[in-house]
Design a protein around this motif. Structure first.
Motif, short mmCIF file in Angstrom:
data_model
loop_
_atom_site.label_atom_id
_atom_site.label_comp_id
_atom_site.label_asym_id
_atom_site.label_seq_id
_atom_site.Cartn_x
_atom_site.Cartn_y
_atom_site.Cartn_z
N UNK A 1 30.94 49.55 40.16
CA UNK A 1 30.58 50.86 40.70
C UNK A 1 30.10 50.78 42.14
N UNK A 2 29.82 49.59 42.62
CA UNK A 2 29.41 49.41 44.01
C UNK A 2 30.62 49.38 44.95
N UNK A 3 31.84 49.43 44.40
CA UNK A 3 33.05 49.36 45.21
C UNK A 3 33.06 50.48 46.26
N UNK A 4 33.30 50.17 47.51
CA UNK A 4 33.33 51.19 48.56
C UNK A 4 34.38 52.28 48.26
N UNK A 5 34.05 53.51 48.57
CA UNK A 5 34.91 54.65 48.26
C UNK A 5 36.29 54.59 48.91
N UNK A 6 36.43 54.02 50.13
CA UNK A 6 37.78 53.96 50.71
C UNK A 6 38.76 53.18 49.84
N UNK A 7 38.32 52.08 49.21
CA UNK A 7 39.19 51.31 48.34
C UNK A 7 39.52 52.11 47.08
N UNK A 8 38.51 52.78 46.53
CA UNK A 8 38.72 53.62 45.35
C UNK A 8 39.77 54.69 45.64
N UNK A 9 39.62 55.37 46.77
CA UNK A 9 40.52 56.47 47.12
C UNK A 9 41.93 55.98 47.43
N UNK A 10 42.07 54.71 47.84
CA UNK A 10 43.39 54.18 48.18
C UNK A 10 44.24 53.89 46.96
N UNK A 11 43.62 53.85 45.78
CA UNK A 11 44.35 53.56 44.54
C UNK A 11 44.80 54.85 43.85
N UNK A 12 45.88 54.74 43.07
CA UNK A 12 46.29 55.88 42.24
C UNK A 12 45.23 56.18 41.20
N UNK A 13 44.68 55.11 40.64
CA UNK A 13 43.63 55.26 39.64
C UNK A 13 42.68 54.08 39.80
N UNK A 14 41.38 54.33 39.68
CA UNK A 14 40.40 53.27 39.81
C UNK A 14 39.50 53.27 38.58
#
Length: 249
Positions: free
Chosen positions: A129-142
């Motif tokens: 859950x600490x993953x930065x939001x830009x990486x999360x948003x770059x995926x189709x699903x996180x």
């Protein structure tokens, strides 16, 4: 058809950043990948000469995950990231994969995820859950890996990296972002009677929020989450499970 809605036989390359993933998630991770498709390639990257990766070695053979050795050339530089990115690009152009599973909490993979999607492949991200939001948003699903952590004696649900506690109706109703997204999903997918198919609402939420997952709130299914909130009507008919905003009743 949405890229995330392909059949479960899609071929996937699972690439794990050993420096930024916990070996305790392996069982849950691979079970989740099996729901998405077939893991034709399973590789994990790190400097296996260092003692900090010792806990990974015990699970690699059991799950047939291929370790890729990457020496650290200098202190402070993450050569593992570079090796994983180069390998991913090679697989993108030479392998018959429908998508990639990138397992890391490191924002350095943001551009990689975006580039794979530009090539028309689906990207599933897995990280804490600490993953930065830009990486999360770059995926189709996180998918947050805390949901894979066992609640055994050595890992209780109160642990920092343990599974999410089931949130109460009061907590859920206090999450204005969640409520707004659900209501927007219902409005987007509803018919003239203001009823919307729950599956369609779920698809909308996944597209709008790559990291949306009922398990993040302690519920296994979207139906259970919606029911727990208590602000929506649910019915079952010939169209399936239908949902309606109780304010429009």
């Amino acid at each position: 058809m949405d890229r995330r809605e392909r059949d479960s036989n899609q071929t996937l390359a699972v690439l794990i950043d050993a420096d930024n993933a916990n070996p305790r998630i392996v069982d849950g991770l691979l079970n989740e990948v099996a729901k998405l498709g077939v893991a034709s390639v399973k590789r994990i990257y790190g400097d296996w000469t260092t003692p900090n990766l010792g806990s990974w070695k015990a699970v690699l053979l059991e799950h047939s995950i291929q370790p890729i050795q990457q020496f650290r050339y200098t202190t402070g530089k993450n050569a593992t990231d570079s090796a994983m990115i180069i390998d991913a690009m090679d697989l993108l152009y030479t392998g018959p994969f429908s998508g990639f599973c990138l397992v890391s909490s490191d924002s350095d993979f943001t551009r990689l995820a975006a580039r794979i999607r530009e090539a028309g492949k689906v990207v599933y991200g897995f990280g804490e859950m600490k993953t930065p939001k830009p990486f999360v948003a770059a995926c189709d699903r996180f998918i947050y890996t805390e949901i894979f952590t066992s609640d055994s004696a050595e890992s209780t649900s109160s642990a920092p990296d343990g599974p999410a506690l089931k949130q109460s109706a009061k907590q859920l109703r206090g999450n204005t972002k969640l409520l707004q997204m659900i209501r927007t999903g219902i409005d987007t997918c509803s018919d003239d009677s203001d009823w919307a198919n729950l599956g369609a609402v779920g698809s909308y939420l996944s597209k709008a929020l790559p990291d949306f997952d009922p398990r993040n709130y302690g519920y296994q299914k979207l139906t259970e989450l919606i029911d727990a909130i208590g602000l929506f009507e649910i019915k079952r008919d010939e169209k399936g499970v239908m949902i309606k905003d109780a304010r429009k009743a």
